[in-house]
Design a protein around this motif. Structure first.
Motif, PDB file in Angstrom:
ATOM      1  N   ILE A 223       0.747  -1.318   0.048  1.00  0.00           N
ATOM      2  CA  ILE A 223      -0.136   0.038   0.114  1.00  0.00           C
ATOM      3  C   ILE A 223       1.004   1.572   0.288  1.00  0.00           C
ATOM      4  O   ILE A 223       0.646   2.338  -0.196  1.00  0.00           O
ATOM      5  CB  ILE A 223      -1.151  -0.156   1.363  1.00  0.00           C
ATOM      6  CG1 ILE A 223      -1.603  -1.472   0.831  1.00  0.00           C
ATOM      7  CG2 ILE A 223      -1.363   1.238   1.669  1.00  0.00           C
ATOM      8  CD1 ILE A 223      -3.376  -1.120  -0.067  1.00  0.00           C
ATOM      9  N   TRP A 224       1.634   1.243   0.748  1.00  0.00           N
ATOM     10  CA  TRP A 224       2.648   2.687   0.978  1.00  0.00           C
ATOM     11  C   TRP A 224       3.587   2.570  -0.047  1.00  0.00           C
ATOM     12  O   TRP A 224       3.867   3.706  -0.857  1.00  0.00           O
ATOM     13  CB  TRP A 224       3.585   2.971   2.204  1.00  0.00           C
ATOM     14  CG  TRP A 224       2.540   3.048   3.235  1.00  0.00           C
ATOM     15  CD1 TRP A 224       2.523   1.848   4.501  1.00  0.00           C
ATOM     16  CD2 TRP A 224       1.749   4.011   3.248  1.00  0.00           C
ATOM     17  NE1 TRP A 224       1.537   2.762   5.235  1.00  0.00           N
ATOM     18  CE2 TRP A 224       1.480   4.134   4.474  1.00  0.00           C
ATOM     19  CE3 TRP A 224       1.841   5.099   2.993  1.00  0.00           C
ATOM     20  CZ2 TRP A 224       0.615   4.786   5.588  1.00  0.00           C
ATOM     21  CZ3 TRP A 224       1.137   6.822   3.458  1.00  0.00           C
ATOM     22  CH2 TRP A 224       1.003   6.027   4.794  1.00  0.00           C
ATOM     23  N   GLU A 225       3.659   1.322  -0.856  1.00  0.00           N
ATOM     24  CA  GLU A 225       4.303   1.895  -1.896  1.00  0.00           C
ATOM     25  C   GLU A 225       3.382   2.180  -3.459  1.00  0.00           C
ATOM     26  O   GLU A 225       4.424   3.337  -4.392  1.00  0.00           O
ATOM     27  CB  GLU A 225       5.248  -0.027  -2.575  1.00  0.00           C
ATOM     28  CG  GLU A 225       5.659   0.351  -3.852  1.00  0.00           C
ATOM     29  CD  GLU A 225       6.486  -0.760  -4.015  1.00  0.00           C
ATOM     30  OE1 GLU A 225       6.527  -1.279  -5.320  1.00  0.00           O
ATOM     31  OE2 GLU A 225       6.261  -2.238  -3.663  1.00  0.00           O
ATOM     32  N   PHE A 226       2.787   2.288  -3.183  1.00  0.00           N
ATOM     33  CA  PHE A 226       2.182   2.843  -4.233  1.00  0.00           C
ATOM     34  C   PHE A 226       1.479   4.091  -4.064  1.00  0.00           C
ATOM     35  O   PHE A 226       1.607   4.969  -4.408  1.00  0.00           O
ATOM     36  CB  PHE A 226       0.360   2.118  -4.325  1.00  0.00           C
ATOM     37  CG  PHE A 226      -0.484   2.763  -4.952  1.00  0.00           C
ATOM     38  CD1 PHE A 226      -0.396   2.384  -5.871  1.00  0.00           C
ATOM     39  CD2 PHE A 226      -1.781   3.146  -4.281  1.00  0.00           C
ATOM     40  CE1 PHE A 226      -1.611   3.352  -7.259  1.00  0.00           C
ATOM     41  CE2 PHE A 226      -2.877   3.995  -5.069  1.00  0.00           C
ATOM     42  CZ  PHE A 226      -2.712   3.954  -6.515  1.00  0.00           C
ATOM     43  N   LEU A 227       0.998   4.401  -2.663  1.00  0.00           N
ATOM     44  CA  LEU A 227       0.856   5.465  -2.270  1.00  0.00           C
ATOM     45  C   LEU A 227       2.398   6.338  -2.408  1.00  0.00           C
ATOM     46  O   LEU A 227       2.173   7.729  -2.488  1.00  0.00           O
ATOM     47  CB  LEU A 227       0.584   5.458  -1.006  1.00  0.00           C
ATOM     48  CG  LEU A 227      -0.897   4.884  -0.656  1.00  0.00           C
ATOM     49  CD1 LEU A 227      -1.070   5.138   1.154  1.00  0.00           C
ATOM     50  CD2 LEU A 227      -1.799   5.507  -0.960  1.00  0.00           C
ATOM     51  N   ASN A 228       2.896   5.789  -2.013  1.00  0.00           N
ATOM     52  CA  ASN A 228       4.522   7.170  -2.481  1.00  0.00           C
ATOM     53  C   ASN A 228       4.452   7.624  -3.846  1.00  0.00           C
ATOM     54  O   ASN A 228       5.139   8.172  -4.027  1.00  0.00           O
ATOM     55  CB  ASN A 228       5.837   6.183  -2.030  1.00  0.00           C
ATOM     56  CG  ASN A 228       6.303   6.103  -0.270  1.00  0.00           C
ATOM     57  OD1 ASN A 228       6.659   5.416   0.050  1.00  0.00           O
ATOM     58  ND2 ASN A 228       4.946   6.618   0.218  1.00  0.00           N
ATOM     59  N   LYS A 229       4.478   6.340  -4.734  1.00  0.00           N
ATOM     60  CA  LYS A 229       3.955   6.607  -5.651  1.00  0.00           C
ATOM     61  C   LYS A 229       3.056   8.351  -6.776  1.00  0.00           C
ATOM     62  O   LYS A 229       2.792   8.887  -7.549  1.00  0.00           O
ATOM     63  CB  LYS A 229       3.952   5.442  -6.721  1.00  0.00           C
ATOM     64  CG  LYS A 229       5.275   4.600  -7.030  1.00  0.00           C
ATOM     65  CD  LYS A 229       4.820   3.109  -8.355  1.00  0.00           C
ATOM     66  CE  LYS A 229       6.140   2.795  -8.232  1.00  0.00           C
ATOM     67  NZ  LYS A 229       7.411   2.966  -8.461  1.00  0.00           N
ATOM     68  N   MET A 230       1.978   8.638  -6.081  1.00  0.00           N
ATOM     69  CA  MET A 230       1.377   9.401  -6.258  1.00  0.00           C
ATOM     70  C   MET A 230       1.875  10.236  -5.487  1.00  0.00           C
ATOM     71  O   MET A 230       0.621  11.555  -5.319  1.00  0.00           O
ATOM     72  CB  MET A 230       0.067   8.499  -5.124  1.00  0.00           C
ATOM     73  CG  MET A 230      -0.765   7.613  -6.648  1.00  0.00           C
ATOM     74  SD  MET A 230      -2.193   7.011  -6.024  1.00  0.00           S
ATOM     75  CE  MET A 230      -3.077   8.818  -5.687  1.00  0.00           C
ATOM     76  N   LYS A 231       3.270  10.583  -4.406  1.00  0.00           N
ATOM     77  CA  LYS A 231       3.658  11.698  -3.865  1.00  0.00           C
ATOM     78  C   LYS A 231       2.319  11.713  -2.533  1.00  0.00           C
ATOM     79  O   LYS A 231       2.483  12.801  -1.774  1.00  0.00           O
ATOM     80  CB  LYS A 231       3.315  12.783  -4.670  1.00  0.00           C
ATOM     81  CG  LYS A 231       4.549  12.651  -6.070  1.00  0.00           C
ATOM     82  CD  LYS A 231       5.529  12.386  -5.866  1.00  0.00           C
ATOM     83  CE  LYS A 231       6.557  12.540  -7.099  1.00  0.00           C
ATOM     84  NZ  LYS A 231       7.689  11.276  -6.980  1.00  0.00           N
ATOM     85  N   VAL A 232       2.142  10.636  -2.349  1.00  0.00           N
ATOM     86  CA  VAL A 232       1.187  10.706  -0.589  1.00  0.00           C
ATOM     87  C   VAL A 232       2.399   9.481   0.075  1.00  0.00           C
ATOM     88  O   VAL A 232       2.776   8.411  -0.678  1.00  0.00           O
ATOM     89  CB  VAL A 232       0.153   9.952  -0.726  1.00  0.00           C
ATOM     90  CG1 VAL A 232      -0.483   9.541   0.802  1.00  0.00           C
ATOM     91  CG2 VAL A 232      -1.091  10.874  -1.830  1.00  0.00           C
ATOM     92  N   TYR A 233       2.924  10.064   1.160  1.00  0.00           N
ATOM     93  CA  TYR A 233       3.811   9.957   2.569  1.00  0.00           C
ATOM     94  C   TYR A 233       3.346   9.866   3.456  1.00  0.00           C
ATOM     95  O   TYR A 233       2.437  10.735   4.011  1.00  0.00           O
ATOM     96  CB  TYR A 233       5.086  10.558   1.969  1.00  0.00           C
ATOM     97  CG  TYR A 233       5.438  11.197   1.239  1.00  0.00           C
ATOM     98  CD1 TYR A 233       6.307  10.093   0.427  1.00  0.00           C
ATOM     99  CD2 TYR A 233       6.101  12.535  -0.061  1.00  0.00           C
ATOM    100  CE1 TYR A 233       7.397  10.091  -0.681  1.00  0.00           C
ATOM    101  CE2 TYR A 233       6.049  12.276  -0.997  1.00  0.00           C
ATOM    102  CZ  TYR A 233       6.990  10.738  -1.681  1.00  0.00           C
ATOM    103  OH  TYR A 233       7.118  11.118  -3.482  1.00  0.00           O
ATOM    104  N   ASP A 234       4.062   8.488   4.250  1.00  0.00           N
ATOM    105  CA  ASP A 234       3.261   8.880   5.971  1.00  0.00           C
ATOM    106  C   ASP A 234       4.201  10.121   6.940  1.00  0.00           C
ATOM    107  O   ASP A 234       5.086   9.918   6.523  1.00  0.00           O
ATOM    108  CB  ASP A 234       3.799   7.525   6.378  1.00  0.00           C
ATOM    109  CG  ASP A 234       3.220   7.048   7.690  1.00  0.00           C
ATOM    110  OD1 ASP A 234       2.478   7.139   8.116  1.00  0.00           O
ATOM    111  OD2 ASP A 234       4.008   6.089   8.160  1.00  0.00           O
ATOM    112  N   GLY A 235       2.853  10.831   7.235  1.00  0.00           N
ATOM    113  CA  GLY A 235       3.115  10.935   8.166  1.00  0.00           C
ATOM    114  C   GLY A 235       2.757  13.213   7.343  1.00  0.00           C
ATOM    115  O   GLY A 235       3.948  14.079   8.692  1.00  0.00           O
TER     116      GLY A 235
END
Length: 332
Positions: A223-235
């Motif tokens: 999930i975070w791998e996908f979100l990071n590609k959308m420029k969405v980062y934890d925190g």
């Protein structure tokens, strides 16, 4: 792309099993020869770069969701820049007549630039919960481009669907206007929490797509791998999705759209995501597959084994509905 024997993905398996299977695929077994290529549209939406890849290749590696949802990633990144640029100096107070904010930059010469500005304007009006008047939309569009209004609106609708999970509807009222309607029944038309904000439906539908393509559950790392590609980062707070960890592990879980649980027998503890009961009730595997296919300009059947699983799910839903209908008829 090297050719070889294709290893078919199995639907409905546990998350850790699905992860091992996709790693095995990446390790050497590539898609079979009968690939169906698709070409991106000649006029890309919002400058989106769609990767020209085979339908089989979309399923052939451990990075299936990231590659299959490349349109979402690039659209979201593009809109982040456009939205901030177009609304950073928006007028402090909107007049009761809903005139176009005078500080919104004039449209660029290119059609793509015009589409970006219209999307940014509609997102802003959606965020502040004001009507989107057709007259104001036309003010954004330069005279040379007004002849292409229907094409502009088509591209705008596509972009809003990809990122926000909203359908652009024309409202029948005294003044021609548009409304953004959530594709799923999230609270506050997709905003999730009370107050102003942008809908989260698009993110949810993409996450449901990742989970489905990963074997009906996805690890937190997926999930975070996908979100990071959308420029969405934890925190890091996102201009559309807010604080993403809270949204996906608390808000959407509390609303029963996602299930967030510890991977069985994992030491140290690892977590995974599954569809929640409300997602099963409000959408279906086929609808999510059709959503992914639409934003990547391919046919849903290109997802092969997942398509077969979605068809079976549709048949089971139809059968359950028929039984329920018969039961209701008998009791009346």
């Amino acid at each position: 792309m090297p050719r070889g024997q294709k290893k078919k993905l199995r639907g409905g398996e546990k998350c850790h099993q699905a992860g091992g299977e996709t790693q095995a695929l990446q390790g050497g077994q590539e898609p079979a020869a009968e690939e169906k290529s698709y070409s991106p549209p000649s006029s890309p939406h919002l400058g989106v770069t769609t990767h020209t890849e085979s339908a089989s290749a979309l399923q052939s590696t451990s990075k299936v969701p990231q590659r299959a949802l490349s349109t979402t990633e690039s659209t979201c990144t593009s809109l982040t820049r456009s939205y901030k640029g177009a609304t950073h100096k928006t007028v402090r107070k909107q007049s009761s007549s809903q005139a176009l904010p005078p500080t919104v930059k004039r449209p660029r010469k290119s059609l793509i630039g015009t589409v970006r500005l219209v999307v940014s304007y509609m997102m802003h009006m959606c965020k502040i919960r004001r009507p989107i008047l057709k007259a104001n939309v036309l003010k954004i569009i330069s005279k040379p481009h007004r002849e292409q209004f229907h094409e502009i609106l088509r591209r705008v609708s596509f972009s809003l669907e990809v990122v926000l999970g909203m359908d652009l509807k024309e409202v029948d009222s005294t003044k021609p206007s548009y409304a953004l309607v959530s594709k799923m029944n999230l609270p506050n038309n997709g905003v999730v929490t009370r107050g102003r904000g942008l809908p989260k439906t698009g993110l949810l539908m993409n996450l449901l797509g990742v989970i489905f393509l990963k074997g009906n559950c996805a690890t937190e790392e997926n999930i975070w791998e996908f979100l990071n590609k959308m420029k969405v980062y934890d925190g890091k707070k996102h201009f559309i999705f807010g604080e993403p960890r809270k949204l996906i592990t608390q808000d959407l879980v509390k609303l029963k759209y996602l299930e967030y649980r510890q991977v069985p027998d994992s030491h140290p503890a690892r977590y995974e995501f599954l569809w929640g009961p409300r997602s099963h009730a409000e959408t279906s595997k086929m609808k999510i597959l059709e959503f992914l296919a639409k934003i990547n300009h391919i046919d849903p059947s290109a997802f092969q084994s997942r398509y077969d699983e979605a068809l079976k799910d549709e048949e089971e839903r139809a059968g359950a509905a028929a039984v329920l209908g018969d039961t209701t008829a008998d009791t009346n």
